[in-house]
Design a protein around this motif. Structure first.
Motif, mmCIF file in Angstrom:
data_model
loop_
_atom_site.group_PDB
_atom_site.id
_atom_site.type_symbol
_atom_site.label_atom_id
_atom_site.label_comp_id
_atom_site.label_asym_id
_atom_site.label_seq_id
_atom_site.Cartn_x
_atom_site.Cartn_y
_atom_site.Cartn_z
ATOM 1 N N ALA A 39 -88.463 -72.835 -116.081
ATOM 2 C CA ALA A 39 -88.389 -73.907 -115.085
ATOM 3 C C ALA A 39 -86.960 -74.424 -114.963
ATOM 4 O O ALA A 39 -86.480 -74.677 -113.847
ATOM 5 C CB ALA A 39 -89.328 -75.047 -115.458
ATOM 6 N N ASP A 40 -86.274 -74.573 -116.089
ATOM 7 C CA ASP A 40 -84.902 -75.079 -116.062
ATOM 8 C C ASP A 40 -83.973 -74.133 -115.303
ATOM 9 O O ASP A 40 -83.124 -74.569 -114.529
ATOM 10 C CB ASP A 40 -84.383 -75.293 -117.483
ATOM 11 C CG ASP A 40 -85.176 -76.344 -118.235
ATOM 12 O OD1 ASP A 40 -85.926 -77.112 -117.594
ATOM 13 O OD2 ASP A 40 -85.066 -76.383 -119.475
ATOM 14 N N GLU A 41 -84.132 -72.835 -115.522
ATOM 15 C CA GLU A 41 -83.303 -71.856 -114.812
ATOM 16 C C GLU A 41 -83.605 -71.889 -113.315
ATOM 17 O O GLU A 41 -82.691 -71.834 -112.488
ATOM 18 C CB GLU A 41 -83.530 -70.459 -115.377
ATOM 19 C CG GLU A 41 -82.956 -70.278 -116.772
ATOM 20 C CD GLU A 41 -83.403 -68.987 -117.439
ATOM 21 O OE1 GLU A 41 -84.068 -68.143 -116.784
ATOM 22 O OE2 GLU A 41 -83.092 -68.808 -118.627
ATOM 23 N N LEU A 42 -84.876 -71.985 -112.962
ATOM 24 C CA LEU A 42 -85.267 -72.058 -111.554
ATOM 25 C C LEU A 42 -84.689 -73.312 -110.899
ATOM 26 O O LEU A 42 -84.163 -73.252 -109.782
ATOM 27 C CB LEU A 42 -86.797 -72.042 -111.428
ATOM 28 C CG LEU A 42 -87.357 -72.160 -110.014
ATOM 29 C CD1 LEU A 42 -86.907 -70.991 -109.141
ATOM 30 C CD2 LEU A 42 -88.883 -72.241 -110.059
ATOM 31 N N ALA A 43 -84.760 -74.431 -111.582
ATOM 32 C CA ALA A 43 -84.225 -75.687 -111.035
ATOM 33 C C ALA A 43 -82.726 -75.577 -110.786
ATOM 34 O O ALA A 43 -82.234 -76.007 -109.738
ATOM 35 C CB ALA A 43 -84.527 -76.840 -111.980
ATOM 36 N N THR A 44 -82.004 -74.996 -111.732
ATOM 37 C CA THR A 44 -80.554 -74.844 -111.568
ATOM 38 C C THR A 44 -80.242 -73.952 -110.373
ATOM 39 O O THR A 44 -79.358 -74.267 -109.568
ATOM 40 C CB THR A 44 -79.931 -74.275 -112.855
ATOM 41 O OG1 THR A 44 -80.231 -75.166 -113.934
ATOM 42 C CG2 THR A 44 -78.423 -74.133 -112.724
ATOM 43 N N GLN A 45 -80.973 -72.848 -110.225
ATOM 44 C CA GLN A 45 -80.766 -71.965 -109.076
ATOM 45 C C GLN A 45 -81.050 -72.697 -107.764
ATOM 46 O O GLN A 45 -80.333 -72.533 -106.784
ATOM 47 C CB GLN A 45 -81.671 -70.735 -109.184
ATOM 48 C CG GLN A 45 -81.293 -69.801 -110.297
ATOM 49 C CD GLN A 45 -82.371 -68.741 -110.557
ATOM 50 O OE1 GLN A 45 -83.386 -68.682 -109.863
ATOM 51 N NE2 GLN A 45 -82.146 -67.916 -111.560
ATOM 52 N N MET A 46 -82.096 -73.529 -107.773
ATOM 53 C CA MET A 46 -82.447 -74.265 -106.557
ATOM 54 C C MET A 46 -81.410 -75.320 -106.209
ATOM 55 O O MET A 46 -81.081 -75.508 -105.031
ATOM 56 C CB MET A 46 -83.825 -74.898 -106.703
ATOM 57 C CG MET A 46 -84.942 -73.898 -106.659
ATOM 58 S SD MET A 46 -86.531 -74.747 -106.737
ATOM 59 C CE MET A 46 -87.610 -73.475 -106.118
ATOM 60 N N ILE A 47 -80.888 -76.001 -107.203
ATOM 61 C CA ILE A 47 -79.850 -77.007 -106.941
ATOM 62 C C ILE A 47 -78.615 -76.336 -106.357
ATOM 63 O O ILE A 47 -78.021 -76.827 -105.398
ATOM 64 C CB ILE A 47 -79.532 -77.817 -108.217
ATOM 65 C CG1 ILE A 47 -80.697 -78.776 -108.506
ATOM 66 C CG2 ILE A 47 -78.218 -78.579 -108.075
ATOM 67 C CD1 ILE A 47 -80.603 -79.508 -109.816
ATOM 68 N N GLN A 48 -78.243 -75.195 -106.911
ATOM 69 C CA GLN A 48 -77.095 -74.469 -106.359
ATOM 70 C C GLN A 48 -77.384 -73.985 -104.945
ATOM 71 O O GLN A 48 -76.502 -74.007 -104.085
ATOM 72 C CB GLN A 48 -76.718 -73.313 -107.280
ATOM 73 C CG GLN A 48 -76.110 -73.801 -108.583
ATOM 74 C CD GLN A 48 -75.837 -72.684 -109.575
ATOM 75 O OE1 GLN A 48 -76.263 -71.552 -109.393
ATOM 76 N NE2 GLN A 48 -75.124 -73.018 -110.637
#
Length: 167
Positions: A39-48
Motif C-alpha cells: 500500500a505504501d509503494e502504491l500511495a507513493t506512485q500515486m502521489i507522484q
C-alpha cells in the motif's frame, strides 16, 4: 558522595540523550516497520502521478469507474523534494490507510490526502483530496499533530524535509 552524584548525573544525561532520536529539524520520526509495504509503494506512485498529471495510471487502482479529478500544482514532485520543506506520512486505521503529503507549492502551503482501502485483497484508491478526517476516529488536529510529531503506533513518517515547518 559528590563523585557518586556526578557519575549518576552523567549516566542519566547520556541515557536521556541516547533515547532522543531526532530528525534534522529536531522532531521525532517514527520510522517503524510498515504495516503494509504494498500500500505504501502504491500511495507513493500515486502521489507522484498527481504531480505528473497522469490520471490514467491512477485510474486502474481506483474504486469504481469514475474519472479522477486530479488537483493541479505548479511545482513538480522533484522540486518539492529539493526544497526540503515537506512531510510525507501515513495514519493506519483498520482496512484504510490515510496518507498525508504536505508541501509548499510556489510559496503556497498545500495538504494532499490519499486514502487507500483494501477491496478484495487489493489496495484501491478511495479518496484524493485536501487533508480531512472523514471516517477516522481522530480530529484533523490530532492526526496532523501525530503525523507532524511522528508519534503513535498507527503513525509512520516516510520522509520529512530538513526544512519542514508546520503548515
Amino acid at each position: 558522595m559528590k563523585k557518586s552524584f556526578q557519575i549518576l548525573l552523567s549516566v542519566c544525561l547520556i541515557l536521556a540523550l541516547s533515547a532522543c532520536s531526532t530528525a534534522p529539524n529536531g522532531l521525532n520520526d517514527n520510522k517503524n516497520a510498515s504495516p503494509d509495504k504494498t500500500a505504501d509503494e502504491l500511495a507513493t506512485q500515486m502521489i507522484q502521478a498527481v504531480f505528473d498529471k497522469d490520471a490514467t495510471s491512477m485510474q486502474k487502482n481506483t474504486v469504481g469507474n469514475q474519472p479522477l479529478d486530479l488537483p493541479t500544482y505548479t511545482s513538480t514532485y522533484q522540486e518539492i523534494v529539493k526544497s526540503k520543506d515537506y512531510l510525507y506520512g501515513a495514519y493506519y486505521q483498520k482496512d484504510k490507510i490515510y496518507y498525508l503529503f504536505t508541501f509548499i507549492d510556489k510559496e503556497k502551503p498545500e495538504k494532499l490526502e490519499l486514502t487507500l482501502q483494501k477491496v478484495d485483497n487489493t489496495w484501491k484508491l478511495m479518496a484524493l483530496t485536501p487533508w480531512n478526517t472523514d471516517g477516522t476516529d481522530l480530529t484533523e488536529k490530532e492526526i496532523y499533530n501525530k503525523i507532524g510529531k511522528g508519534t503513535g503506533d498507527d503513525i509512520r513518517i516516510f520522509e520529512r524535509g530538513a526544512n519542514f515547518m508546520r503548515i
